[in-house]
Design an enzyme around this catalytic site. Structure first.
Site, PDB file in Angstrom:
ATOM      1  CG  HIS A   1       0.210  14.145 -23.465  1.00 37.83           C
ATOM      2  ND1 HIS A   1       0.919  15.651 -23.734  1.00 37.83           N
ATOM      3  CD2 HIS A   1       1.604  13.464 -22.556  1.00 37.83           C
ATOM      4  CE1 HIS A   1       2.460  15.479 -22.869  1.00 37.83           C
ATOM      5  NE2 HIS A   1       2.836  14.132 -22.687  1.00 37.83           N
TER       6      HIS A   1
ATOM      7  CG  HIS B   1      -2.101   8.810 -25.103  1.00 39.96           C
ATOM      8  ND1 HIS B   1      -2.450   9.841 -23.544  1.00 39.96           N
ATOM      9  CD2 HIS B   1      -0.714   9.366 -24.114  1.00 39.96           C
ATOM     10  CE1 HIS B   1      -1.352   9.625 -22.098  1.00 39.96           C
ATOM     11  NE2 HIS B   1      -0.155  10.596 -23.148  1.00 39.96           N
TER      12      HIS B   1
ATOM     13  NE  ARG C   1      -4.491  -2.005   1.919  1.00 38.97           N
ATOM     14  CZ  ARG C   1      -4.121  -2.754   2.668  1.00 38.97           C
ATOM     15  NH1 ARG C   1      -2.879  -3.501   3.363  1.00 38.97           N
ATOM     16  NH2 ARG C   1      -5.042  -3.881   2.480  1.00 38.97           N
TER      17      ARG C   1
ATOM     18  CG  ASN D   1      -2.390  15.913 -19.746  1.00 38.65           C
ATOM     19  OD1 ASN D   1      -1.259  14.709 -19.103  1.00 38.65           O
ATOM     20  ND2 ASN D   1      -3.056  15.670 -18.930  1.00 38.65           N
TER      21      ASN D   1
ATOM     22  CD  GLU E   1      -4.415  14.973 -15.291  1.00 38.00           C
ATOM     23  OE1 GLU E   1      -3.218  15.193 -16.398  1.00 38.00           O
ATOM     24  OE2 GLU E   1      -4.437  13.846 -14.957  1.00 38.00           O
TER      25      GLU E   1
ATOM     26  CG  HIS F   1       5.069  10.519 -25.015  1.00 36.40           C
ATOM     27  ND1 HIS F   1       3.768   9.892 -24.589  1.00 36.40           N
ATOM     28  CD2 HIS F   1       5.398  11.050 -24.011  1.00 36.40           C
ATOM     29  CE1 HIS F   1       3.341  11.069 -23.812  1.00 36.40           C
ATOM     30  NE2 HIS F   1       5.000  11.433 -23.165  1.00 36.40           N
TER      31      HIS F   1
ATOM     32  NE  ARG G   1       0.656  16.403 -12.841  1.00 38.61           N
ATOM     33  CZ  ARG G   1       0.632  15.422 -11.423  1.00 38.61           C
ATOM     34  NH1 ARG G   1       0.489  16.315 -10.610  1.00 38.61           N
ATOM     35  NH2 ARG G   1       2.048  14.564 -12.110  1.00 38.61           N
TER      36      ARG G   1
ATOM     37  CD  GLU H   1       6.346  15.222 -22.766  1.00 39.31           C
ATOM     38  OE1 GLU H   1       6.090  16.383 -22.841  1.00 39.31           O
ATOM     39  OE2 GLU H   1       4.946  14.490 -22.856  1.00 39.31           O
TER      40      GLU H   1
ATOM     41  CE  LYS I   1       5.114  17.023 -14.796  1.00 41.16           C
ATOM     42  NZ  LYS I   1       5.370  15.432 -15.590  1.00 41.16           N
TER      43      LYS I   1
ATOM     44  CE  LYS J   1      -0.697  13.683 -14.350  1.00 40.07           C
ATOM     45  NZ  LYS J   1      -0.925  13.275 -15.834  1.00 40.07           N
TER      46      LYS J   1
END
Length: 350
Positions: free
Chosen positions: A241, A245, A120, A238, A230, A258, A234, A184, A220, A142
């Site tokens: 993205h 993606h 956990r 993206n 997010e 990517h 935030r 990026e 960032k 993330k």
């Protein structure tokens, strides 16, 4: 030494300095009470840097085990995570122990997810070795893995205890990985910093790499500190993205990197914004020209219908709509909800 402090719920520092790999144990010891560490890396990075980091951790007094997985986005799935769990369990890891992620974005995402979920949640430290990971994915907490239906659909927010960035690791990267990271880098100029975008247009970013890394992680840091999970700002990170993606998915996560897919997505969304009258004319041309300067693609052969269908499973969709990041102009970004049924028409520019 350059230090960028991240003020999230669990604060930490990003350290940028040449030669940091050999100080990994020293930093880990000062930040954690762990006695055991599992070093997670991939088959590309292990031959280059595994022993330097392992020896540093051992010299600092850690009992160290290693886990090496097959490099590539194709490995970013739950089966690989299960293998990591086995190594962690076999090594007798407790909640007081830690993971050290040594590698690019895939390694950091998965090692971070393993750290977020094993027992956990245990500590982990990021040592990003690719440009993309150094300027983006290692910062912000993330973590996640892909499903056949889409990228990063399983994950958790789990902040590292530190990020150690050694720019010397970029010297061993093939050119395509530098190109990948520049996707990026350009994104940050697009969404938040027009002067940085102009700097990238006028200078060779690779000749000022420490400045570039520090600028990107500082942008960032500012965004993540204000919106860790997010819920709002935030999402601007993206930009490019959602379509990026989708392109990766259409390539089955193996035919395009990517950063390259994001570059295409940024150009497409700038064009879509211009068509809608919400983005300054000529913005897409400037982004495309900058992408080409750093050997990034600016278009793909997939049709708008294919892209829209692939994007509908993106994690940024909610109900019948999806949030797209758009630009008013370079350095000024915002989000807009678009109905899923209208996504194809929104992105279609030809």
């Amino acid at each position: 030494m350059r230090t960028v402090h991240v003020s999230t719920g669990k604060p930490y520092d990003i350290f940028i300095e040449r030669g940091l790999l050999d100080k990994a144990g020293e930093y880990a010891k000062s930040l954690s009470s762990a006695t055991r560490a599992v070093l997670i890396t991939d088959t590309n990075v292990a031959p280059l840097y595994k022993w330097r980091v392992l020896n540093s951790l051992s010299a600092a007094g850690f009992e160290v085990a290693t886990h090496v997985f097959q490099a590539g986005e194709e490995s970013k799935h739950l089966g690989t995570i299960a293998e990591m769990y086995k190594t962690l369990a076999d090594s007798g890891m407790t909640r007081k122990d830690m993971i050290v992620a040594l590698g690019g974005g895939v390694c950091g995402d998965m090692a971070g997810f393993a750290a977020a979920t094993y027992l956990r949640g245990i500590d982990f430290m990021q040592i990003p070795t690719s440009l993309l990971a150094q300027v983006d994915s290692s910062v912000g907490g993330k973590t996640g893995v892909d499903l056949p239906q889409g990228k990063n659909l399983v994950g958790a927010f789990h902040q590292p205890i530190a990020v150690l960035i050694d720019p010397d690791t970029l010297n061993t990267l093939p050119d395509r990985f530098i190109t990948d990271g520049m996707g990026e880098v350009i994104k940050y100029g697009c969404i938040k910093d027009a002067k940085f975008f102009e700097f990238l247009e006028n200078e060779n970013a690779l000749e000022h790499i420490e400045d570039v890394i520090e600028t990107c992680v500082s942008i960032k840091r500012d965004v993540v500190s204000r919106d860790e999970h997010e819920k709002g700002e935030r999402m601007l990170l993206n930009f490019g993205h959602t379509l990026g993606h989708a392109i990766e998915k259409l390539y089955d996560f193996s035919g395009i990197s990517h950063g390259m897919a994001v570059a295409v997505g940024m150009v497409m969304l700038a064009k879509a914004g211009e068509k809608q009258g919400i983005t300054t004319e000529g913005t897409s041309d400037r982004i495309a020209a900058l992408c080409k300067k750093y050997s990034l693609p600016t278009k793909e052969s997939f049709g708008f219908e294919e892209l829209a269908n692939a994007a509908r499973s993106d994690k940024k969709s909610a109900g019948d709509s999806i949030s797209l990041v758009l630009l008013r102009e370079i350095g000024d970004s915002f989000t807009r909800k678009v109905e899923l049924d209208g996504l194809e028409d929104f992105i279609a520019t030809e």
